[in-house]
Design a protein around this motif. Sequence first.
Motif, short mmCIF file in Angstrom:
data_model
loop_
_atom_site.label_atom_id
_atom_site.label_comp_id
_atom_site.label_asym_id
_atom_site.label_seq_id
_atom_site.Cartn_x
_atom_site.Cartn_y
_atom_site.Cartn_z
N ALA A 26 0.83 -1.16 0.15
CA ALA A 26 0.01 -0.11 -0.15
C ALA A 26 0.90 1.42 0.22
O ALA A 26 0.46 2.11 -0.58
N GLU A 27 1.86 1.30 0.71
CA GLU A 27 2.89 2.48 0.59
C GLU A 27 3.29 2.76 -0.66
O GLU A 27 3.46 3.93 -0.97
N ASN A 28 3.73 1.75 -1.52
CA ASN A 28 4.31 1.89 -2.68
C ASN A 28 3.17 2.39 -3.56
O ASN A 28 3.37 3.24 -4.41
N GLY A 29 1.98 1.81 -3.24
CA GLY A 29 0.79 2.29 -4.26
C GLY A 29 0.41 3.45 -4.08
O GLY A 29 0.10 4.09 -5.18
N LYS A 30 0.66 4.00 -3.00
CA LYS A 30 0.11 5.30 -2.67
C LYS A 30 1.25 6.43 -3.35
O LYS A 30 0.80 7.36 -3.95
N LEU A 31 2.55 5.93 -3.42
CA LEU A 31 3.38 6.72 -4.19
C LEU A 31 3.09 6.86 -5.69
O LEU A 31 3.13 7.77 -6.70
N LEU A 32 2.79 5.63 -6.34
CA LEU A 32 2.43 5.33 -7.50
C LEU A 32 1.12 6.02 -8.15
O LEU A 32 1.12 6.59 -9.25
N ALA A 33 0.10 5.88 -7.16
CA ALA A 33 -1.28 6.81 -7.45
C ALA A 33 -1.33 8.12 -7.30
O ALA A 33 -2.30 8.52 -7.66
N TYR A 34 -0.13 8.74 -7.04
CA TYR A 34 -0.16 9.93 -7.05
C TYR A 34 -0.68 10.69 -8.08
O TYR A 34 -1.41 12.02 -8.40
N THR A 35 -0.35 10.36 -9.37
CA THR A 35 -0.48 10.75 -10.73
C THR A 35 -1.98 10.71 -11.14
O THR A 35 -2.78 11.40 -11.62
N CYS A 36 -2.75 9.75 -10.25
CA CYS A 36 -4.13 9.31 -10.48
C CYS A 36 -5.05 10.52 -10.16
O CYS A 36 -6.09 10.84 -10.61
N THR A 37 -4.41 11.14 -9.13
CA THR A 37 -5.19 12.38 -8.58
C THR A 37 -5.41 13.46 -9.54
O THR A 37 -6.52 14.16 -9.41
#
Length: 110
Positions: A26-37
């Motif tokens: 989840a922590e890595n996913g949070k970093l990767l999902a930043y552009t999704c916002t």
Amino acid sequence: MKQTLPIAASLVLAALAAPALAQGDAENGKLLAYTCTGCHGIPGYKNAYPSYRVPKIGGQNYEYLVTALMAYKNNQRPHPTMRAQAESFTDQEIRDIATYLASLADGGAK
């Protein structure tokens, strides 16, 4: 005489019988999902072309997110921007993103 399975075989069978759980970081996913916002994190955002509402993805089902991103990655869902995004991720990174987004309760991609 009672036969027993070796411990390793028992563990494999137990793992196969267990319900599917999110298998990402989840922590890595949070970093990767930043552009999704940029699209999914804006309330009421509509895509310029074709014009449609961009869905909130936070809190979405883990399996759905993995399936959708893999479909974009494999050109099975037609959306050029989403395909480009998904193609940039490994399968593990997609699981990480899905794990993070599924953990959100508010519907945003934060």
